[in-house]
Design an enzyme around this catalytic site. Structure first.
Site, PDB file in Angstrom:
ATOM      1  N   ARG A 245     -13.827  23.171  15.950  1.00 19.63           N
ATOM      2  CA  ARG A 245     -14.473  23.344  14.640  1.00 19.63           C
ATOM      3  C   ARG A 245     -15.976  23.571  14.784  1.00 19.63           C
ATOM      4  NH1 ARG A 245     -10.275  21.757  11.258  1.00 19.63           N
ATOM      5  NH2 ARG A 245      -8.649  21.335  12.772  1.00 19.63           N
TER       6      ARG A 245
ATOM      7  N   HIS B  31      -0.870  19.668  12.291  1.00 18.74           N
ATOM      8  CA  HIS B  31      -1.150  18.511  13.142  1.00 18.74           C
ATOM      9  C   HIS B  31      -0.210  17.371  12.743  1.00 18.74           C
ATOM     10  CE1 HIS B  31      -3.437  15.126  14.807  1.00 18.74           C
ATOM     11  NE2 HIS B  31      -4.246  15.976  15.428  1.00 18.74           N
TER      12      HIS B  31
END
Length: 480
Positions: A87, A228
């Site tokens: 990220r 996830h």
């Protein structure tokens, strides 16, 4: 008298024509407005988890349609094979280790993304964009490091991974997580005990953001917490795919993409909006039937092998990007910020970044990669490998694998086996995308060339495997 009238008429017509030519053409705000930017970023989705990337057991009609209407990159790489670092790379245009972000930050982390770094949101905000993030942040959960302090006007979501909560299967023996907070801007709305409607809520917030900001340029960042683990899906999609719960989750994410694209269309924004879809790293293979697939690529999340960092990537922008185009040139997520900068005429960050604009590749002006080589770091500043043209070289390092191990099942992880790579290995990705045949002995000149580039990068960013510190690494924010 008639002759005078005719001359007068001609004179009047000339004056009228001149004045018409000089009068500026009226244009709508949408024609002069810079493009909106939508970045959809899933979590742990494998290369093979989208129809147009090979999935034949999961329906992804919206993503497949997006590929037909835009560009599909088949060699797109996450900045690193793990959550926080990845990220940091896509939001700053930097290799994560340049800016001190490694691995996946835990709750109550003592570090986070330094406010002195310029995020994609801050870059576009300086151009007059309204900015929003709906989903998972994971770049520091101290109040001063949350999204509203990194350029985002609106935030709704969770501060770190969705498994960092008391219901983790290894809570007690391994972890001691507190409640998982759900934020709206700087306020905690709730603590989550069920995430079944989270994808739906993120999608509704994203659509509402588009509807509210249709008259001005906006940047919408949608970093989904799914797929996830733990996997959650709303009732609407339960049991719908051919790949169990994991496939159901992907189908709901595809639905989410469709809702966002539909909102753009209904607000007449499709032509002037850049929409990007990709993922943060490869599948978490230890979770077995709750993990995605990187087929035909080797390994998955937490490795620098192709399955760890090569991700599905789609981008559409009807005004500038040709439709139904496929390109295999390597691009990495660090290139997204400078690419968007070129597309929006934004100023690049003052601090040095690593990414380079791929806008010419997106628009069809070139088929070449924007970079000479890409560097694959993992853990705390360990240089595992380098991609150079069709070549992928790996330096000696230790990596994890599920090969020969019992896979996890139904939300419980299996155990990885650690493998030590003792010598340099080299692969030709054009001939061997699955990285099955090491041809290092056949190409000593390529190894020398790549090693020289790696040494130059080590001097700049360091390499813990060789004991090099690097002269251009910057500090993260430290808060506790």
């Amino acid at each position: 008298m008639k002759q005078l009238n005719f001359k007068g008429f001609v004179f009047l017509m000339l004056i009228t024509m001149c004045s018409c030519q000089e009068r500026p053409q009226k244009s709508t705000s949408k024609e002069v407005q810079p493009p909106n930017v939508v970045l959809i970023f899933t979590d742990d989705q494998g290369y093979n988890d989208v129809g147009v990337f090979g999935a034949d057991d999961i329906a992804t009609p919206n993503l497949d349609q997006m590929a037909k209407e835009g560009l599909k990159l088949t060699s797109f790489y996450a900045a690193q094979a793990v959550c926080s670092a990845s990220r940091a790379g896509i939001l700053t245009g930097c290799y994560p280790n340049r800016i001190g972000i490694h691995n996946a930050l835990m709750p109550n982390s003592e570090i986070g993304l330094n406010p002195e770094e310029t995020t994609l949101a801050e870059m576009l905000k300086s151009q007059g964009y309204t900015t929003g993030i709906f989903g998972k942040w994971h770049l520091g959960d101290a109040p001063e490091l949350m999204p509203n302090n990194h350029g985002f006007d609106e935030y709704f979501g969770i501060p770190y991974s969705n498994d960092m909560w008391p219901l983790h299967p290894q809570q007690g023996p391994v972890f001691n997580f507190g409640p998982l907070p759900l934020y709206e801007n700087e306020k905690i709305l709730d603590t989550l005990t069920d995430q079944s409607d989270l994808t739906k809520s993120i999608t509704e917030r994203s659509v509402d953001f588009i509807n509210k900001n249709k008259e001005k340029p906006f940047f919408l960042y949608v970093p989904h917490p799914q797929p996830h683990v733990p996997l959650f899906v709303s009732d609407k999609f339960k049991g719908k795919s051919g790949r169990g719960l994991y496939g159901d989750v992907i189908m709901e994410l595809d639905w989410s993409v469709g809702e966002i694209l539909r909102a753009l269309e209904e607000n007449a924004l499709t032509e002037n909006t850049i929409v990007i879809f990709t993922s943060d790293n490869g599948p978490w293979l230890s979770y077995g039937n709750h993990a995605g697939s990187a087929y035909p690529l080797r390994e998955g999340k937490g490795t620098a092998w192709e399955g760890g960092q090569r991700e599905p990537f789609l981008v559409k922008y009807p005004k500038k990007i040709p439709s139904n185009r496929v390109v295999d040139a390597p691009v990495m997520s660090i290139d997204i910020l400078p690419t968007i900068a070129e597309a929006t005429n934004s100023q690049l960050p003052q601090k040095k970044i690593d990414g380079k604009s791929a806008w010419g590749l997106f628009t069809g002006e070139t088929d070449n990669s924007p970079q000479k080589a890409y560097f694959y770091y993992y853990r705390v500043n360990e240089l595992f490998g380098v991609r150079y043209g069709k070549w992928k070289l790996y330096f000696p390092h230790t990596y994890r694998t599920m090969e020969g191990q019992e896979p996890g099942k139904d939300g419980l992880p299996g155990d990885y086996k650690m493998v030590k790579l003792k010598d340099i290995e080299l692969y030709d990705l054009e001939a061997d995308v699955s990285e099955t045949t090491n041809i290092a002995d056949l190409h000593p000149e390529i190894i020398s060339e790549i090693t020289a580039m790696a040494d130059a990068m080590r001097a700049e960013l360091g390499d813990s495997l060789t004991g090099m510190e690097g002269s251009e690494r910057r500090e993260p924010a430290r808060v506790r």
